[in-house]
Write an enzyme that holds these catalytic residues in place. Structure first.
Site, PDB file in Angstrom:
ATOM      1  N   TYR A  96      -1.590  -0.852  10.412  1.00 21.64           N
ATOM      2  CA  TYR A  96      -1.628  -1.062   8.963  1.00 21.64           C
ATOM      3  C   TYR A  96      -0.310  -0.601   8.343  1.00 21.64           C
ATOM      4  CZ  TYR A  96      -3.743  -1.054   4.239  1.00 21.64           C
ATOM      5  OH  TYR A  96      -4.044  -1.289   2.916  1.00 21.64           O
ATOM      6  N   SER A 121       0.879  -1.162   0.000  1.00 22.79           N
ATOM      7  CA  SER A 121       0.000   0.000   0.000  1.00 22.79           C
ATOM      8  C   SER A 121       0.918   1.214   0.000  1.00 22.79           C
ATOM      9  CB  SER A 121      -0.835  -0.039   1.287  1.00 22.79           C
ATOM     10  OG  SER A 121      -1.324   1.235   1.615  1.00 22.79           O
TER      11      SER A 121
END
Ligand SMILES: NC(=O)c1ccc[n+]([C@@H]2O[C@H](COP(=O)([O-])OP(=O)(O)OC[C@H]3O[C@@H](n4cnc5c(N)ncnc54)[C@H](OP(=O)(O)O)[C@@H]3O)[C@@H](O)[C@H]2O)c1
Length: 254
Positions: A161, A148
């Site tokens: 995350y 990401s």
């Protein structure tokens, strides 16, 4: 000579492929001529729908309901893929997500650990099982991990995350070096915002306009703009590419 951008005769196992980016990758690979697709997610019903979608594109498809954070499930899923297709050529470690947001100090250890298991440990578990199944050398094997832009930059209120996705950079680059002598490539794709159930909160939230404004291309990415990159990296056209960390982000990380 065969087209190196195509995936003819290849078999791909894609985790987290009942919807969103994983399903788009499976569709893209089916269109690129893949012989077989193995779809993995926990919800069996959603997986069956995804299987029908892929078979509609014309590829053979096996759906395996499994939790990628469970060692036992991971072993079962890799064995099922081999039973059905003999060989898997491409592994896409795509399953991941973020189920809560907040300040680090307010997050409970159990939830934080669970998210690290989902976004980082799973890639280790599945890669390990696949590498053990890949004992005999064979050309064209590749692992694509799904990072990401949180692999590259911080994202406040999503510490677990960002930590896990940054961890995938280290995992990808280390593994790429370890298995390069065996002819196996390992790369990391880092999308920014793409419309899937995972990003519904952001899309409908108060910061949506700002999130768009922060992207040099002034728009979110399309699913196909991520899945085509994954397909390319998985293909023999990317045969000299390993250990790469590839943003697909409209210029956001630049
Ligand atoms: N969408 C974005 O903008 C974006 C941006 C950057 C990176 N990413 C990354 O791209 C990947 C896919 O994201 P997405 O947006 O497509 O998410 P999504 O729409 O929420 O889909 C996630 C998929 O993973 C499966 N999954 C979740 N937990 C699992 C588990 N423990 N075991 C097996 N399967 C599991 C889900 O099915 P079940 O719930 O049935 O298991 C589903 O198929 C993730 O790694 C995410 O971090 C997404």
């Amino acid at each position: 000579m065969s087209d190196p951008f195509r995936l003819d005769r290849k078999v791909a196992l894609i985790t987290g492929s009942s919807r969103g980016i994983g399903l788009a990758v499976a569709e893209e690979m089916a269109r690129a001529g893949a012989r077989g697709l193995v779809l993995v997610a926990r919800n069996a019903e959603a997986l069956e729908e995804a299987r029908a979608t892929i078979e509609g594109v014309g590829a053979e498809c096996l759906a395996v309901a499994a939790d990628v954070t469970s060692e036992e499930d991971v072993e079962r899923m890799v064995a099922a893929a081999r039973d059905r297709f003999g060989e898997v050529d491409i592994l896409v470690n795509n399953a991941g997500g973020a189920s809560f947001r907040g300040q680090l100090k307010d997050m409970r250890p159990a939830g934080w650990r669970k998210m690290i298991e989902l976004n980082l440990v799973s890639a280790y578990l599945v890669s390990r099982a696949m590498l053990n199944a890949w004992q005999e050398r064979r050309p064209g094997r590749v692992i694509v991990n799904m990072g990401s832009t949180s692999s590259l930059r911080s994202w406040p209120e999503l510490s677990y995350y960002s930590a896990a996705k940054h961890g995938l950079v280290g995992l990808t680059q280390t593994l790429a070096r370890e298995v390069a002598p065996d002819g196996i490539r390992v790369n990391l794709v880092c999308p920014h915002l793409v419309e899937t159930p995972l990003t519904a909160d952001f899309r409908n939230g108060p910061r949506y306009e700002q999130l768009v404004a922060d992207i040099p291309m002034k728009r979110w990415g399309e699913l196909e703009e991520v899945s085509r990159v994954v397909r390319f990296i998985a293909s023999d056209a990317a045969s000299y590419m390993t250990g790469a960390v590839v943003p697909v982000d409209g210029g956001w990380s630049a």
